[in-house]
Motif scaffolding. Sequence first.
Motif, PDB file in Angstrom:
ATOM      1  N   GLY A  91       0.794  -1.228   0.000  1.00  0.00           N
ATOM      2  CA  GLY A  91       0.000   0.000   0.000  1.00  0.00           C
ATOM      3  C   GLY A  91       0.825   1.277   0.000  1.00  0.00           C
ATOM      4  O   GLY A  91       0.333   2.332   0.394  1.00  0.00           O
ATOM      5  N   HIS A  92       2.085   1.199  -0.454  1.00  0.00           N
ATOM      6  CA  HIS A  92       2.918   2.398  -0.520  1.00  0.00           C
ATOM      7  C   HIS A  92       2.644   3.149  -1.815  1.00  0.00           C
ATOM      8  O   HIS A  92       3.519   3.321  -2.646  1.00  0.00           O
ATOM      9  CB  HIS A  92       4.406   2.029  -0.431  1.00  0.00           C
ATOM     10  N   THR A  93       1.425   3.610  -1.991  1.00  0.00           N
ATOM     11  CA  THR A  93       1.034   4.359  -3.184  1.00  0.00           C
ATOM     12  C   THR A  93       0.352   5.635  -2.678  1.00  0.00           C
ATOM     13  O   THR A  93      -0.053   5.685  -1.513  1.00  0.00           O
ATOM     14  CB  THR A  93      -0.001   3.563  -4.004  1.00  0.00           C
ATOM     15  N   PRO A  94       0.212   6.645  -3.541  1.00  0.00           N
ATOM     16  CA  PRO A  94      -0.507   7.857  -3.087  1.00  0.00           C
ATOM     17  C   PRO A  94      -1.897   7.514  -2.565  1.00  0.00           C
ATOM     18  O   PRO A  94      -2.316   8.026  -1.529  1.00  0.00           O
ATOM     19  CB  PRO A  94      -0.570   8.719  -4.355  1.00  0.00           C
ATOM     20  N   MET A  95      -2.614   6.625  -3.269  1.00  0.00           N
ATOM     21  CA  MET A  95      -3.946   6.196  -2.826  1.00  0.00           C
ATOM     22  C   MET A  95      -3.851   5.478  -1.489  1.00  0.00           C
ATOM     23  O   MET A  95      -4.665   5.681  -0.599  1.00  0.00           O
ATOM     24  CB  MET A  95      -4.557   5.213  -3.830  1.00  0.00           C
ATOM     25  N   GLY A  96      -2.844   4.630  -1.382  1.00  0.00           N
ATOM     26  CA  GLY A  96      -2.651   3.862  -0.160  1.00  0.00           C
ATOM     27  C   GLY A  96      -2.444   4.773   1.032  1.00  0.00           C
ATOM     28  O   GLY A  96      -2.991   4.548   2.110  1.00  0.00           O
ATOM     29  N   LYS A  97      -1.659   5.863   0.801  1.00  0.00           N
ATOM     30  CA  LYS A  97      -1.390   6.798   1.903  1.00  0.00           C
ATOM     31  C   LYS A  97      -2.645   7.590   2.232  1.00  0.00           C
ATOM     32  O   LYS A  97      -2.980   7.781   3.396  1.00  0.00           O
ATOM     33  CB  LYS A  97      -0.240   7.720   1.528  1.00  0.00           C
ATOM     34  N   THR A  98      -3.350   8.062   1.185  1.00  0.00           N
ATOM     35  CA  THR A  98      -4.565   8.845   1.414  1.00  0.00           C
ATOM     36  C   THR A  98      -5.579   8.053   2.218  1.00  0.00           C
ATOM     37  O   THR A  98      -6.182   8.559   3.158  1.00  0.00           O
ATOM     38  CB  THR A  98      -5.192   9.243   0.051  1.00  0.00           C
ATOM     39  N   PHE A  99      -5.769   6.783   1.823  1.00  0.00           N
ATOM     40  CA  PHE A  99      -6.811   5.976   2.470  1.00  0.00           C
ATOM     41  C   PHE A  99      -6.272   5.163   3.647  1.00  0.00           C
ATOM     42  O   PHE A  99      -6.995   4.374   4.243  1.00  0.00           O
ATOM     43  CB  PHE A  99      -7.454   5.023   1.447  1.00  0.00           C
ATOM     44  N   LYS A 100      -4.976   5.322   3.951  1.00  0.00           N
ATOM     45  CA  LYS A 100      -4.357   4.537   5.026  1.00  0.00           C
ATOM     46  C   LYS A 100      -4.650   3.042   4.866  1.00  0.00           C
ATOM     47  O   LYS A 100      -5.166   2.372   5.748  1.00  0.00           O
ATOM     48  CB  LYS A 100      -4.843   5.013   6.400  1.00  0.00           C
ATOM     49  N   ILE A 101      -4.324   2.526   3.674  1.00  0.00           N
ATOM     50  CA  ILE A 101      -4.605   1.122   3.392  1.00  0.00           C
ATOM     51  C   ILE A 101      -3.659   0.220   4.169  1.00  0.00           C
ATOM     52  O   ILE A 101      -2.456   0.460   4.223  1.00  0.00           O
ATOM     53  CB  ILE A 101      -4.481   0.825   1.871  1.00  0.00           C
ATOM     54  N   GLU A 102      -4.237  -0.793   4.746  1.00  0.00           N
ATOM     55  CA  GLU A 102      -3.476  -1.811   5.481  1.00  0.00           C
ATOM     56  C   GLU A 102      -2.550  -2.563   4.523  1.00  0.00           C
ATOM     57  O   GLU A 102      -2.925  -2.848   3.387  1.00  0.00           O
ATOM     58  CB  GLU A 102      -4.484  -2.793   6.095  1.00  0.00           C
ATOM     59  N   ASP A 103      -1.356  -2.917   4.994  1.00  0.00           N
ATOM     60  CA  ASP A 103      -0.429  -3.766   4.244  1.00  0.00           C
ATOM     61  C   ASP A 103      -1.069  -5.150   4.069  1.00  0.00           C
ATOM     62  O   ASP A 103      -1.379  -5.819   5.052  1.00  0.00           O
ATOM     63  CB  ASP A 103       0.856  -3.859   5.088  1.00  0.00           C
ATOM     64  N   LEU A 104      -1.286  -5.552   2.794  1.00  0.00           N
ATOM     65  CA  LEU A 104      -1.941  -6.841   2.548  1.00  0.00           C
ATOM     66  C   LEU A 104      -1.073  -8.028   2.970  1.00  0.00           C
ATOM     67  O   LEU A 104      -1.545  -9.147   3.034  1.00  0.00           O
ATOM     68  CB  LEU A 104      -2.329  -6.991   1.067  1.00  0.00           C
ATOM     69  N   THR A 105       0.227  -7.756   3.222  1.00  0.00           N
ATOM     70  CA  THR A 105       1.103  -8.852   3.646  1.00  0.00           C
ATOM     71  C   THR A 105       1.303  -8.836   5.170  1.00  0.00           C
ATOM     72  O   THR A 105       2.107  -9.601   5.693  1.00  0.00           O
ATOM     73  CB  THR A 105       2.485  -8.755   2.946  1.00  0.00           C
ATOM     74  N   SER A 106       0.581  -7.925   5.872  1.00  0.00           N
ATOM     75  CA  SER A 106       0.733  -7.853   7.331  1.00  0.00           C
ATOM     76  C   SER A 106       0.063  -9.056   7.999  1.00  0.00           C
ATOM     77  O   SER A 106      -0.859  -9.647   7.432  1.00  0.00           O
ATOM     78  CB  SER A 106       0.094  -6.564   7.846  1.00  0.00           C
ATOM     79  N   PRO A 107       0.499  -9.409   9.208  1.00  0.00           N
ATOM     80  CA  PRO A 107      -0.107 -10.558   9.901  1.00  0.00           C
ATOM     81  C   PRO A 107      -1.619 -10.381  10.089  1.00  0.00           C
ATOM     82  O   PRO A 107      -2.374 -11.341   9.964  1.00  0.00           O
ATOM     83  CB  PRO A 107       0.608 -10.571  11.268  1.00  0.00           C
ATOM     84  N   ALA A 108      -2.059  -9.132  10.358  1.00  0.00           N
ATOM     85  CA  ALA A 108      -3.485  -8.887  10.585  1.00  0.00           C
ATOM     86  C   ALA A 108      -4.309  -9.258   9.351  1.00  0.00           C
ATOM     87  O   ALA A 108      -5.380  -9.860   9.467  1.00  0.00           O
ATOM     88  CB  ALA A 108      -3.715  -7.415  10.930  1.00  0.00           C
ATOM     89  N   VAL A 109      -3.800  -8.891   8.166  1.00  0.00           N
ATOM     90  CA  VAL A 109      -4.531  -9.209   6.941  1.00  0.00           C
ATOM     91  C   VAL A 109      -4.349 -10.691   6.586  1.00  0.00           C
ATOM     92  O   VAL A 109      -5.287 -11.350   6.156  1.00  0.00           O
ATOM     93  CB  VAL A 109      -4.113  -8.280   5.781  1.00  0.00           C
ATOM     94  N   LYS A 110      -3.142 -11.214   6.819  1.00  0.00           N
ATOM     95  CA  LYS A 110      -2.870 -12.636   6.532  1.00  0.00           C
ATOM     96  C   LYS A 110      -3.827 -13.555   7.283  1.00  0.00           C
ATOM     97  O   LYS A 110      -4.186 -14.617   6.803  1.00  0.00           O
ATOM     98  CB  LYS A 110      -1.428 -13.012   6.927  1.00  0.00           C
TER      99      LYS A 110
END
Length: 108
Positions: free
Chosen positions: A48-67
């Motif tokens: 989620g290191h994209t401008p959209m990702g930063k704007t929307f505070k998108i969770e890292d899809l590879t994080s344990p919480a999402v996994k």
Amino acid sequence: MSVRSKFVTSAAILSLACLALAPVAVAQDGGATYKAKCAMCHGVDGKGHTPMGKTFKIEDLTSPAVKKMSDADMEAIVSKGKGHMPAYGSSLGPAGVKAVVAFIKSMK
Ligand code: HEC
């Protein structure tokens, strides 16, 4: 018809069939779908290191919480959308949604 021309005819039919099936195969390719439709927000690596990702505070899809989300939960979010996350159920279809979720699960 000679054996040879029968062979040529069936080879031609076979390659036409492959051409006809190709778009379906692309739709089921989770990785290609992800790059085409998801990476602009979630990033090619899912972090989620994209401008959209930063704007929307998108969770890292590879994080344990999402996994630890179940496939069913992820499929529901991808199909129905959530917050700023668009719904993809009608454009990808159930198989396409499953494929892209499987791809996300495979990302490190
Ligand atoms: C317009 C930007 C955008 C696009 C394009 C997008 N997403 Fe999202 N996605 C988001 C946002 C924002 C969230 C967080 C939603 C929330 O929690 O409110 C999210 C959340 C998710 C989640 C849940 C994880 C979490 O943090 O809760 C999954 C899984 C997901 N997206 C998968 C996908 C897939 C698969 C695609 C492509 C088919 C896609 N996204 C395309 C913006 C986007």
